[in-house]
Design a protein around this motif. Sequence first.
Motif, PDB file in Angstrom:
ATOM      1  N   GLN A  96       9.410   8.953   4.860  1.00 41.84           N
ATOM      2  CA  GLN A  96       8.226   8.868   5.412  1.00 41.84           C
ATOM      3  C   GLN A  96       7.919   7.828   6.220  1.00 41.84           C
ATOM      4  O   GLN A  96       6.531   7.562   6.519  1.00 41.84           O
ATOM      5  CB  GLN A  96       7.175   9.134   4.133  1.00 41.84           C
ATOM      6  N   GLU A 144       4.254   4.472  -3.020  1.00 40.03           N
ATOM      7  CA  GLU A 144       4.628   5.980  -3.346  1.00 40.03           C
ATOM      8  C   GLU A 144       5.462   6.380  -2.476  1.00 40.03           C
ATOM      9  O   GLU A 144       6.102   7.499  -2.675  1.00 40.03           O
ATOM     10  CB  GLU A 144       3.498   6.769  -3.742  1.00 40.03           C
ATOM     11  N   ASP A 161       0.709  -1.114   0.071  1.00 41.03           N
ATOM     12  CA  ASP A 161      -0.054  -0.040   0.172  1.00 41.03           C
ATOM     13  C   ASP A 161       0.995   1.291   0.215  1.00 41.03           C
ATOM     14  O   ASP A 161       0.313   2.471  -0.081  1.00 41.03           O
ATOM     15  CB  ASP A 161      -0.686  -0.042   1.301  1.00 41.03           C
ATOM     16  N   ARG A 177       6.993  16.705  -2.533  1.00 39.62           N
ATOM     17  CA  ARG A 177       5.707  16.456  -1.925  1.00 39.62           C
ATOM     18  C   ARG A 177       6.104  15.611  -0.451  1.00 39.62           C
ATOM     19  O   ARG A 177       6.802  14.537  -0.536  1.00 39.62           O
ATOM     20  CB  ARG A 177       4.942  15.344  -2.517  1.00 39.62           C
ATOM     21  N   ASP A 178       5.466  15.793   0.486  1.00 41.51           N
ATOM     22  CA  ASP A 178       5.701  15.414   1.722  1.00 41.51           C
ATOM     23  C   ASP A 178       4.472  14.576   1.990  1.00 41.51           C
ATOM     24  O   ASP A 178       4.115  14.488   3.333  1.00 41.51           O
ATOM     25  CB  ASP A 178       6.038  16.365   2.717  1.00 41.51           C
ATOM     26  N   SER A 179       3.761  14.393   0.929  1.00 40.91           N
ATOM     27  CA  SER A 179       2.517  13.412   1.543  1.00 40.91           C
ATOM     28  C   SER A 179       2.568  12.518   0.221  1.00 40.91           C
ATOM     29  O   SER A 179       3.346  12.543  -0.580  1.00 40.91           O
ATOM     30  CB  SER A 179       1.266  14.193   1.094  1.00 40.91           C
ATOM     31  N   TYR A 180       2.118  11.207   0.531  1.00 40.24           N
ATOM     32  CA  TYR A 180       1.958  10.325  -0.508  1.00 40.24           C
ATOM     33  C   TYR A 180       0.724   9.320  -0.496  1.00 40.24           C
ATOM     34  O   TYR A 180      -0.111   9.465   0.671  1.00 40.24           O
ATOM     35  CB  TYR A 180       3.168   9.095  -0.094  1.00 40.24           C
ATOM     36  N   THR A 181       0.270   8.741  -1.567  1.00 39.04           N
ATOM     37  CA  THR A 181      -0.763   8.208  -1.313  1.00 39.04           C
ATOM     38  C   THR A 181      -0.833   6.904  -1.016  1.00 39.04           C
ATOM     39  O   THR A 181       0.044   6.009  -1.501  1.00 39.04           O
ATOM     40  CB  THR A 181      -1.591   8.334  -3.125  1.00 39.04           C
ATOM     41  N   ILE A 182      -1.587   6.297  -0.133  1.00 37.84           N
ATOM     42  CA  ILE A 182      -1.807   4.852  -0.046  1.00 37.84           C
ATOM     43  C   ILE A 182      -3.204   4.398  -0.723  1.00 37.84           C
ATOM     44  O   ILE A 182      -4.015   4.951  -1.102  1.00 37.84           O
ATOM     45  CB  ILE A 182      -2.086   4.694   1.545  1.00 37.84           C
ATOM     46  N   PRO A 184       2.597  13.123   6.826  1.00 45.84           N
ATOM     47  CA  PRO A 184       3.178  12.801   7.998  1.00 45.84           C
ATOM     48  C   PRO A 184       3.731  14.003   8.720  1.00 45.84           C
ATOM     49  O   PRO A 184       4.040  15.049   7.984  1.00 45.84           O
ATOM     50  CB  PRO A 184       4.332  11.923   7.708  1.00 45.84           C
TER      51      PRO A 184
END
Lengths: 246, 260
Positions: A140, A135, A132, B237-242, B257
């Motif tokens: 992170q 990406e 999951d 990008r400090d976000s990612y897609t689950i 996060p």
Amino acid sequence: MKDKVIEVNHLSKNFGENEVLKDIHFEVYSGEVVCIIGSSGSGKSTLLRCINLLETATTGEILYRGTDINTPGFSTTQYRTKLGMVFQQFNLFKNKTVLGNCTLGPIKVLKKSKEEARKTALKYLDVVGMADYIEAKPAQLSGGQQQRVAIARALCMEPDAILFDEPTSALDPETIGEVLKVMKELAKSGLTMLIVTHEMEFARDVSSRVVFMDNGIIAEENTPENIFTNPNNPRTREFLKRTLDK
Amino acid sequence: MSSEPSFFQISYNIFLQYWPMFLKGTIVTLILAIAGTLTGTVIGLLIGVVRTIPTHPHDSTFKKILLKILNIILTIYIEVFRGTPMIVQSMVIFYGVPILFGIKLGVFQAAYFIVSINTGAYMSEIVRGGILSIDKGQFEASSSIGMSHFQTMVNVVMPQVIRNILPATGNEFVINIKDTSVLNVIGVSELFFASKSIAGNNFKYFEVYLITSIIYLICTYSVTQLLRFAERRIEGRDSYTIHGSTTLTDSKFEIRPGRS
Ligand SMILES: Nc1ncnc2c1ncn2[C@@H]1O[C@H](COP(=O)(O)OP(=O)(O)OP(=O)(O)O)[C@@H](O)[C@H]1O
Ligand SMILES: [Mg+2]
């Protein structure tokens, strides 16, 4: 008798004056799970690193499936792809995503197509429960997640054996379990594994053989039952007493 | 009302009268700084990579000797260009190259060459430092999956190095905007040269050079701000897609996060 994957003969390793490994003889058979235990500084990591060619042994020979790896024409690149390595500090490629970490070797070294590499990566990321997060970048993820990705990265090379150097030593107590669980499943699946660990319970449960190293030599080598209940060597007894009392 | 025009009026009038010359000079300065910094960075990257090629005890003697010689040459280059002022290098190169090599250099060509080679000397040390600061574990993980040193550099190490040296590169760029002014000694029509011509015309040295300073300051300040913005963008990008489900690909949710 099963196939011998790795055989190490008369291996020694010096760092300057310091003789860290002394005339080691050691074998790993296909499908075995061998745990190496021993106190800090006894040479466990160095042995693994010599086998993996991250260090050059001072003397001695290493055989891969019966062939000396120093034989002219023997491809060390190919040899390395056959032996996966999982590090204490995970060492995921910081500039790559989870998926990128798992597909880089298959694409660049095994010359697989992107599509094929991706498929393999998803398969093994699923095995370690990280499918999951394809990406995400390593920074992170939690330590346990990173280590599971590192295991998947090693699996993606479809190696003959994987070497683990204290895979849980840098983890929080809460996340050690998730990594050990993955490793137990791999052990059950028949993967050949060589594991340096301080997790005695894990070593007792999964190993086919336990190797106790002391001061650069293999002091004792036996089934987990024998090592943990009835060690021959007084040094082993002493070490286990010290470790298990904690 | 005094009949004498005020200082600001004089300056303003000078600017109104000579702005095309100031503009031309500024453009030349910026082009030289940009082209020189980019080329210098490429030189620095190449040299940094060469200077960090590891040698193993079992490498061939030929490879070891070749690398040694290459390293000596590169060290000399770096020391010479970091150890002498660019203004002196300009004179030596502009007047020396035609004598030594029989090549007549155009003024602009010479200027571009000097800024690049000078920046290259500084950048190669920055790049080398950048490569040496990459965690050894990255190299080890890379070789444990069978990647060659070259593959490791291209796919793992250099992308991280380039990101890490971005601030230093920006710094070089700002330095180059200012330091290209020394190229006026070989007659490059950059901003300082243009200012000198203007002041030579009207003898209003103070007013002219004050305008010049303001233009330099505007250039360096905008570049600094631009780079800071670029850096923040590159932080990524400090976000990612689950992907919540592999079968239903649209069932995604984003995680942001706390730590970056
Ligand atoms: N690169 C090196 N240079 C010099 N000495 C080293 C190097 N690597 C290891 N050593 C020394 O070799 C000895 C064995 O180290 P090694 O890392 O193999 O021990 P270990 O059994 O893995 O210990 P730990 O449980 O702490 O990881 C130690 O005394 C260490 O100081
Ligand atoms: Mg160790």
